[in-house]
Design a protein around this motif. Sequence first.
Motif, PDB file in Angstrom:
ATOM      1  N   ASP A   6     -10.365   0.782  -2.255  1.00 52.99           N
ATOM      2  CA  ASP A   6      -9.641  -0.453  -2.553  1.00 52.99           C
ATOM      3  C   ASP A   6      -9.412  -0.533  -4.056  1.00 52.99           C
ATOM      4  O   ASP A   6     -10.241  -1.051  -4.801  1.00 52.99           O
ATOM      5  N   HIS A   7      -8.279   0.007  -4.514  1.00 50.08           N
ATOM      6  CA  HIS A   7      -7.986   0.034  -5.948  1.00 50.08           C
ATOM      7  C   HIS A   7      -6.493  -0.207  -6.136  1.00 50.08           C
ATOM      8  O   HIS A   7      -5.675   0.409  -5.444  1.00 50.08           O
ATOM      9  N   PRO A   8      -6.088  -1.087  -7.072  1.00 48.83           N
ATOM     10  CA  PRO A   8      -4.664  -1.406  -7.219  1.00 48.83           C
ATOM     11  C   PRO A   8      -3.800  -0.209  -7.618  1.00 48.83           C
ATOM     12  O   PRO A   8      -2.630  -0.142  -7.236  1.00 48.83           O
TER      13      PRO A   8
ATOM     14  N   VAL B  76      -4.300   2.956  -6.701  1.00 43.37           N
ATOM     15  CA  VAL B  76      -4.098   3.755  -5.486  1.00 43.37           C
ATOM     16  C   VAL B  76      -2.972   3.135  -4.665  1.00 43.37           C
ATOM     17  O   VAL B  76      -2.068   3.829  -4.191  1.00 43.37           O
ATOM     18  N   ALA B  77      -3.018   1.810  -4.524  1.00 42.98           N
ATOM     19  CA  ALA B  77      -1.951   1.109  -3.806  1.00 42.98           C
ATOM     20  C   ALA B  77      -0.624   1.252  -4.541  1.00 42.98           C
ATOM     21  O   ALA B  77       0.436   1.422  -3.915  1.00 42.98           O
ATOM     22  N   GLY B  78      -0.658   1.205  -5.874  1.00 45.16           N
ATOM     23  CA  GLY B  78       0.563   1.352  -6.651  1.00 45.16           C
ATOM     24  C   GLY B  78       1.206   2.707  -6.451  1.00 45.16           C
ATOM     25  O   GLY B  78       2.434   2.813  -6.339  1.00 45.16           O
ATOM     26  N   LEU B  79       0.384   3.762  -6.399  1.00 48.52           N
ATOM     27  CA  LEU B  79       0.931   5.100  -6.183  1.00 48.52           C
ATOM     28  C   LEU B  79       1.539   5.216  -4.788  1.00 48.52           C
ATOM     29  O   LEU B  79       2.619   5.804  -4.618  1.00 48.52           O
ATOM     30  N   LEU B  80       0.868   4.669  -3.776  1.00 50.21           N
ATOM     31  CA  LEU B  80       1.410   4.718  -2.417  1.00 50.21           C
ATOM     32  C   LEU B  80       2.742   3.965  -2.352  1.00 50.21           C
ATOM     33  O   LEU B  80       3.711   4.444  -1.744  1.00 50.21           O
ATOM     34  N   ALA B  81       2.801   2.793  -2.985  1.00 47.68           N
ATOM     35  CA  ALA B  81       4.054   2.023  -3.000  1.00 47.68           C
ATOM     36  C   ALA B  81       5.161   2.814  -3.693  1.00 47.68           C
ATOM     37  O   ALA B  81       6.300   2.859  -3.219  1.00 47.68           O
ATOM     38  N   LEU B  82       4.830   3.452  -4.805  1.00 49.94           N
ATOM     39  CA  LEU B  82       5.813   4.242  -5.548  1.00 49.94           C
ATOM     40  C   LEU B  82       6.365   5.375  -4.684  1.00 49.94           C
ATOM     41  O   LEU B  82       7.582   5.599  -4.631  1.00 49.94           O
ATOM     42  N   MET B  83       5.481   6.081  -4.004  1.00 50.59           N
ATOM     43  CA  MET B  83       5.916   7.187  -3.145  1.00 50.59           C
ATOM     44  C   MET B  83       6.831   6.692  -2.028  1.00 50.59           C
ATOM     45  O   MET B  83       7.877   7.287  -1.738  1.00 50.59           O
ATOM     46  N   LEU B  84       6.441   5.591  -1.378  1.00 51.29           N
ATOM     47  CA  LEU B  84       7.234   5.076  -0.266  1.00 51.29           C
ATOM     48  C   LEU B  84       8.623   4.641  -0.732  1.00 51.29           C
ATOM     49  O   LEU B  84       9.630   4.902  -0.063  1.00 51.29           O
ATOM     50  N   LEU B  85       8.694   3.996  -1.898  1.00 49.72           N
ATOM     51  CA  LEU B  85       9.974   3.501  -2.401  1.00 49.72           C
ATOM     52  C   LEU B  85      10.898   4.655  -2.794  1.00 49.72           C
ATOM     53  O   LEU B  85      12.104   4.612  -2.553  1.00 49.72           O
ATOM     54  N   HIS B  86      10.334   5.696  -3.400  1.00 52.48           N
ATOM     55  CA  HIS B  86      11.153   6.857  -3.762  1.00 52.48           C
ATOM     56  C   HIS B  86      11.565   7.638  -2.515  1.00 52.48           C
ATOM     57  O   HIS B  86      12.715   8.080  -2.400  1.00 52.48           O
ATOM     58  N   HIS B  87      10.626   7.822  -1.610  1.00 58.21           N
ATOM     59  CA  HIS B  87      10.906   8.619  -0.414  1.00 58.21           C
ATOM     60  C   HIS B  87      11.939   7.931   0.475  1.00 58.21           C
ATOM     61  O   HIS B  87      12.672   8.596   1.220  1.00 58.21           O
ATOM     62  N   ALA B  88      12.004   6.605   0.401  1.00 63.42           N
ATOM     63  CA  ALA B  88      12.965   5.861   1.216  1.00 63.42           C
ATOM     64  C   ALA B  88      14.401   6.228   0.860  1.00 63.42           C
ATOM     65  O   ALA B  88      15.307   6.108   1.697  1.00 63.42           O
ATOM     66  N   ARG B  89      14.639   6.676  -0.366  1.00 63.32           N
ATOM     67  CA  ARG B  89      15.995   7.018  -0.804  1.00 63.32           C
ATOM     68  C   ARG B  89      16.354   8.465  -0.506  1.00 63.32           C
ATOM     69  O   ARG B  89      17.497   8.884  -0.735  1.00 63.32           O
ATOM     70  N   ARG B  90      15.426   9.224   0.004  1.00 63.35           N
ATOM     71  CA  ARG B  90      15.647  10.658   0.145  1.00 63.35           C
ATOM     72  C   ARG B  90      16.844  11.022   1.029  1.00 63.35           C
ATOM     73  O   ARG B  90      17.594  11.951   0.690  1.00 63.35           O
TER      74      ARG B  90
END
Length: 371
Positions: free
Chosen positions: A176-178, A180-194
Amino acid sequence: MQEALVEAVRGWPTDQPRDPKGWLVTVAWRKFLDATRADTARRRREDRVDEEPAPGPAPAVDDTLQLYFLCAHPSLTPSSAVALTLRAVGGLTTRQIAQAYLVPEATMASGVPPAGGWGSISRAKRTVSGVRFEQPGDVATVLRVLYLVFNEGYSGDVDLAAEAIRLTRQLAAAIDHPEVAGLLALMLLHHARRPARTAPNGSLVPLAEQDRGRWDTESIAEGVQILQAALARDRLGEFQAQAAIAALHADAPTAEETDWAQIVEWYDELAGLTDNPVVLLNRTVAVGEADGPRAGLTALAKLDDTSPSSRLRSSRGDPIPRHTAVAAYLHERDGDLATAARLYAEAAHKARNLAERDHLTRQAARLNARR
């Protein structure tokens, strides 16, 4: 022969052989021999297998993330641990890791580190030689590895993006670390545009020209939700700041409606959290969009120190990747098509991969046709 031609494209602009035809034949023959030997060795290994494992479901245990932590050994510097893990577990080549660190491939393999303090792969191996990998490293190092693996899968030669997201999900479920959550959010947002990043013919599609209807809205919604929960904890880190920038892009219905002023503010926050020169370069693009191309060129000129120690230069004193392409884009926006075309062509020679090189070459040709 195709592989020999690729090597020619990479090397001939700076070191053309005296006998181009003979060079191509020799390199093609060596590539053929390497492939034949590799195939022969593979067949021998397969022939040595006496018995196959019994049929049945494979165990559900996945220790990949544990390997990431073990390779981030406390005896290594964080940068050396990242390089070693990318090579040993992530499967990236030395060339790909060197590109991520903005250093020559030979230097990453065995050279002496510059003032920045990253560690080479061979030095990392020597450091942990004889050490038992029983003590895991810290979360920050593992996050950096996952981030670089995702970047290589998102824009590089191999597809590792989905694997990086899978492992980051596992990490977010366990810790539970912000950030770690920030990296997951970043990946999902970038991958959504793929799905929209490439045209049917395989060419790159810039963000402003992408069909936003092809973006994965479910991934965007999940990424924004994760990011909002992380930001609410008021422990801002660089991955959360990057994710906030990605979220602003995802939130704009069209490229023209992008909130560039707020993106510049987030880049200012990000620049205060990391000394990554790519952040400074990307900020100049945002400034150019928010305040006009002249403002972007002015911001770029302030950063573009001619000394080798400039933050926008690699360890060899060369401009970092995309520097020339950014300058070309800003000059085009400013109406200087001749300079923009020249810079696009120059950037194409420095491109990391064929898709990027093709895109920049097309940009130069497009402007030359308009002159």
